[in-house]
Design an enzyme around this catalytic site. Structure first.
Site, PDB file in Angstrom:
ATOM      1  N   LYS A 157       0.888  -1.149   0.244  1.00  0.00           N
ATOM      2  CA  LYS A 157       0.029   0.009   0.068  1.00  0.00           C
ATOM      3  C   LYS A 157       0.651   1.308   0.050  1.00  0.00           C
ATOM      4  O   LYS A 157       0.659   2.162  -0.744  1.00  0.00           O
ATOM      5  CB  LYS A 157      -0.893  -0.126   1.189  1.00  0.00           C
ATOM      6  CG  LYS A 157      -1.969   1.143   1.211  1.00  0.00           C
ATOM      7  CD  LYS A 157      -2.922   1.042   2.534  1.00  0.00           C
ATOM      8  CE  LYS A 157      -3.604   2.069   2.566  1.00  0.00           C
ATOM      9  NZ  LYS A 157      -4.722   2.195   3.592  1.00  0.00           N
ATOM     10  N   GLU A 184      10.652  -4.695   4.281  1.00  0.00           N
ATOM     11  CA  GLU A 184      10.572  -6.016   4.237  1.00  0.00           C
ATOM     12  C   GLU A 184      10.337  -6.238   2.766  1.00  0.00           C
ATOM     13  O   GLU A 184      11.299  -6.954   1.952  1.00  0.00           O
ATOM     14  CB  GLU A 184       9.533  -6.859   4.826  1.00  0.00           C
ATOM     15  CG  GLU A 184       9.981  -6.910   6.486  1.00  0.00           C
ATOM     16  CD  GLU A 184       9.332  -6.046   7.277  1.00  0.00           C
ATOM     17  OE1 GLU A 184       9.150  -4.782   6.756  1.00  0.00           O
ATOM     18  OE2 GLU A 184       8.941  -6.178   8.313  1.00  0.00           O
ATOM     19  N   GLY A 203      -4.976  -2.152   4.638  1.00  0.00           N
ATOM     20  CA  GLY A 203      -4.131  -3.280   4.318  1.00  0.00           C
ATOM     21  C   GLY A 203      -4.841  -4.762   4.757  1.00  0.00           C
ATOM     22  O   GLY A 203      -4.925  -5.509   3.510  1.00  0.00           O
ATOM     23  N   ARG A 204      -5.278  -4.773   5.505  1.00  0.00           N
ATOM     24  CA  ARG A 204      -5.876  -6.066   6.028  1.00  0.00           C
ATOM     25  C   ARG A 204      -7.372  -6.339   5.571  1.00  0.00           C
ATOM     26  O   ARG A 204      -7.816  -7.510   5.779  1.00  0.00           O
ATOM     27  CB  ARG A 204      -5.789  -6.400   7.865  1.00  0.00           C
ATOM     28  CG  ARG A 204      -6.325  -5.338   8.454  1.00  0.00           C
ATOM     29  CD  ARG A 204      -5.982  -5.219   9.825  1.00  0.00           C
ATOM     30  NE  ARG A 204      -6.465  -4.010  10.637  1.00  0.00           N
ATOM     31  CZ  ARG A 204      -5.933  -2.981  10.753  1.00  0.00           C
ATOM     32  NH1 ARG A 204      -4.823  -2.863  10.130  1.00  0.00           N
ATOM     33  NH2 ARG A 204      -6.466  -2.071  11.442  1.00  0.00           N
ATOM     34  N   GLU A 254      -4.656  -6.726  14.865  1.00  0.00           N
ATOM     35  CA  GLU A 254      -4.138  -5.425  14.477  1.00  0.00           C
ATOM     36  C   GLU A 254      -5.227  -4.520  14.431  1.00  0.00           C
ATOM     37  O   GLU A 254      -5.273  -3.159  14.470  1.00  0.00           O
ATOM     38  CB  GLU A 254      -3.736  -5.579  12.946  1.00  0.00           C
ATOM     39  CG  GLU A 254      -2.968  -4.334  12.487  1.00  0.00           C
ATOM     40  CD  GLU A 254      -1.805  -4.499  11.223  1.00  0.00           C
ATOM     41  OE1 GLU A 254      -0.736  -4.817  11.467  1.00  0.00           O
ATOM     42  OE2 GLU A 254      -2.404  -4.484  10.271  1.00  0.00           O
ATOM     43  N   HIS A 261      -3.801 -33.341  18.200  1.00  0.00           N
ATOM     44  CA  HIS A 261      -2.750 -33.845  18.446  1.00  0.00           C
ATOM     45  C   HIS A 261      -1.413 -33.105  19.141  1.00  0.00           C
ATOM     46  O   HIS A 261      -0.409 -33.517  19.105  1.00  0.00           O
ATOM     47  CB  HIS A 261      -2.260 -34.953  17.348  1.00  0.00           C
ATOM     48  CG  HIS A 261      -3.301 -35.709  16.943  1.00  0.00           C
ATOM     49  ND1 HIS A 261      -3.575 -37.073  17.787  1.00  0.00           N
ATOM     50  CD2 HIS A 261      -4.429 -35.760  15.988  1.00  0.00           C
ATOM     51  CE1 HIS A 261      -4.551 -37.575  16.988  1.00  0.00           C
ATOM     52  NE2 HIS A 261      -4.846 -36.972  16.263  1.00  0.00           N
ATOM     53  N   LYS A 318       9.198  -0.543  14.397  1.00  0.00           N
ATOM     54  CA  LYS A 318       9.958  -0.213  13.041  1.00  0.00           C
ATOM     55  C   LYS A 318      10.883   0.907  13.045  1.00  0.00           C
ATOM     56  O   LYS A 318      11.943   1.016  12.482  1.00  0.00           O
ATOM     57  CB  LYS A 318       8.991   0.479  12.192  1.00  0.00           C
ATOM     58  CG  LYS A 318       7.862  -0.862  11.312  1.00  0.00           C
ATOM     59  CD  LYS A 318       7.079   0.127  10.469  1.00  0.00           C
ATOM     60  CE  LYS A 318       5.903  -0.659  10.077  1.00  0.00           C
ATOM     61  NZ  LYS A 318       4.927  -0.161   9.267  1.00  0.00           N
TER      62      LYS A 318
END
Ligand code: F6P
Length: 529
Positions: free
Chosen positions: A203, A209, A263-264, A349, A380, A493
């Site tokens: 965005k 990253e 973004g999400r 978030e 399990h 950040k």
């Protein structure tokens, strides 16, 4: 909030029903399932295995009305700048509204913009699939690498994996998110630069990253094919054409989205290009249509019959009144293996916040800690704690009636397991039933929802994701949270900048705390050896 009469009434009610056991509630009322489940098309939401009664629901509805949930919902659909800290609307519904959509932000109508980007996406997808769009040397593209992180990764990856049976032959879609070079390096193994397309999704187009991965991918490509190949092998998805251009991608190869898309909440936009490349445009449109159905339901159904509202309020009951502050997401479908990770970002978030919209302290628990794994694998591993641990963890079980494989024996076992787990959590096993052995006793009375889907096609998946999006909104509305910003990711950040400088050998004069200094010193020793 805690002084609201509706809140106090729920607290009093909790004390009154505190000792009721789910087992007794089911025994006392044979119609319990009918009373506490809702249908929408091929989706069934069963919330009967929660510790609640009809009075609980009625009091939760009072709370929703006292918090003007309907007004808040209408403000969101009306394009008001409900993301107040960033002065933005939250209009992801406009992305899937289709031709009949009539969404507006303060800056004007948005539907034409949405449909023009969708048309460009459709043309691009068609060109890749038909082989008209090739790599720089004229070979058809066989591999797509989506480079992005957070909302620019989790949604596209989760949906692409969920729709595996719909994948186009001859095109593999990969995802690289982590700045850890192992992620990109492993993905590139065996790939041919001549037939690989990079979709760089960000965005902001400034995320460290993503930029680092994109630069390394750029180097991998240009070392093999030269700088001129970039135009044929890189596309960008962003709201920020200037930074895209500065990176070296021609804006003609950029697909736009807008600041009113969080973004999400963005997989429905051009951010979903990798999904569309994987499953084709028709299936991408079905995904949008499913979400649109859920939007319409959320916008128009009475609160008592409204799935996202009910799911959100049942969550509020568990978190704030029964003090269960975690949520296990347990899809009994391998295709949904990334759903828990996607919902972690969506829930945590959006609502993992301690201040209200006005900046006041919120004096209560907010977003639950979300975790999960597909069933039956989790059984399990961590289900021991779900059944017998002292911490009670409400769970969302997601089951699909009709599989997309031809192994019916497997599917019957899978379904038997999901139903058995919800029953075991609800009923438990008394000490008497366990022949007096406390190790074999289960307290039961542990809440769960079951979301039962007829099948997992693009349409139902769209409904499912939008259900969770609106559930998250409902809870934020009750807690008076701005669910659409994420300031909590900033501090780490910022601190990474000076630490990176030190790792790269630049002592910037700041003295880190002794733990950070000690770890950096150890790194230096190991690097020198
Ligand atoms: O760090 C958090 C975050 O801002 C998320 O909200 C977002 O989804 C992710 O980073 C990626 O951001 P972008 O799409 O701008 O690269």
């Amino acid at each position: 909030m805690i002084n609201l009469p509706a809140w106090t009434a729920l607290n009093t009610h909790r004390e009154a029903i505190g000792d009721l056991h789910l087992r007794d509630l089911f025994d006392a009322d044979l119609a319990r399932f009918d009373k506490f489940s809702l249908h929408l098309d091929d989706m069934l939401f069963d919330f009967s295995k929660n510790r609640l009664t009809e009075e609980t629901i009625s009091l939760l509805m009072d709370l929703a009305r006292a918090r003007d949930l309907e007004g808040q919902r209408d403000a969101m659909f009306g394009g008001e700048p409900i993301n107040t800290t960033e002065d933005r609307a939250a209009l992801h519904m406009a992305l899937r509204a289709g031709s009949a959509g009539k969404f507006k932000t303060l800056d004007g109508e948005v539907n034409a913009q949405v449909s023009s980007v969708l048309t460009r996406i459709a043309q691009f997808v068609e060109a890749v699939h038909s082989g008209t769009k090739t790599g720089a040397t004229g070979k058809p593209l066989t591999d797509v690498i989506n480079i992005g992180i957070g909302g620019s990764h989790l949604g596209p990856e989760m949906v692409t994996r969920a729709l595996a049976p719909y994948h186009q032959p001859d095109l593999s879609v990969h995802f690289v998110a982590n700045v850890d070079g192992h992620d990109l390096a492993t993905t590139l193994v065996g790939l041919d630069p001549e037939t690989t397309l990079f979709v760089v999704v960000s965005k902001s187009f400034t995320t460290q990253e993503t930029m680092t991965n994109a630069l390394s991918a750029h180097a991998w490509l240009t070392q093999a094919l030269g700088d001129d190949a970039v135009a044929d092998h890189f596309v960008a998805i962003s709201t920020n054409s200037e930074t895209v251009e500065a990176f070296g991608i021609d804006p003609a190869n950029m697909f736009e989205f807008w600041d009113w898309v969080g973004g999400r909440f963005s997989l429905w936009s051009a951010v979903g290009l990798s999904i569309a490349l994987a499953v084709g445009m028709e299936n991408f449109h079905s995904l949008l249509r499913g979400a649109r159905q859920m939007d319409e339901h959320f916008r128009t159904a009475p609160l008592e019959e409204n799935l996202p509202v009910m799911m959100g309020l049942v969550g509020i009951w568990n978190i704030n009144f029964l003090n269960h502050d975690t949520l296990a997401v347990l899809p009994y479908d391998q295709r949904l293996d990334r759903l828990p990770a996607f919902l972690q970002q969506l829930d945590m978030e959006s609502n993992g916040k301690s201040v209200s919209r006005s900046g006041a302290d919120i004096e209560m628990a907010t977003a639950p800690i979300v975790f999960g794994e597909p069933g039956t694998n989790g059984q399990h591993a961590f289900y021991q704690l779900l059944h017998q641990g002292p911490k009670i963890t409400p769970a969302d079980f997601i089951a699909v009636a009709e599989p997309a494989h031809g192994l019916p024996v497997h599917h019957d076992q899978l379904l038997a397991n999901v139903l058995a787990q919800t029953e075991a959590l609800m009923k438990g096993r008394t000490l008497v039933e366990a022949d007096g052995n406390p190790h074999r006793q289960f307290s039961g009375n542990r809440p769960s929802n079951t979301i039962f889907l007829r099948h997992l096609d693009p349409l139902i998946l769209g409904m499912l994701i939008a259900l969770y999006e609106h559930k998250t909104f409902v809870q934020g509305a009750i807690w008076d949270i701005n669910s659409f910003d994420q300031w909590g990711v900033e501090l780490g950040k910022e601190l990474a900048g000076p630490i990176l400088a030190r790792i790269e050998g630049d002592d910037n004069g700041e003295t880190p705390d002794s733990s950070t200094a000690g770890l950096l010193a150890q790194l230096e020793i190991w690097r020198e050896q």
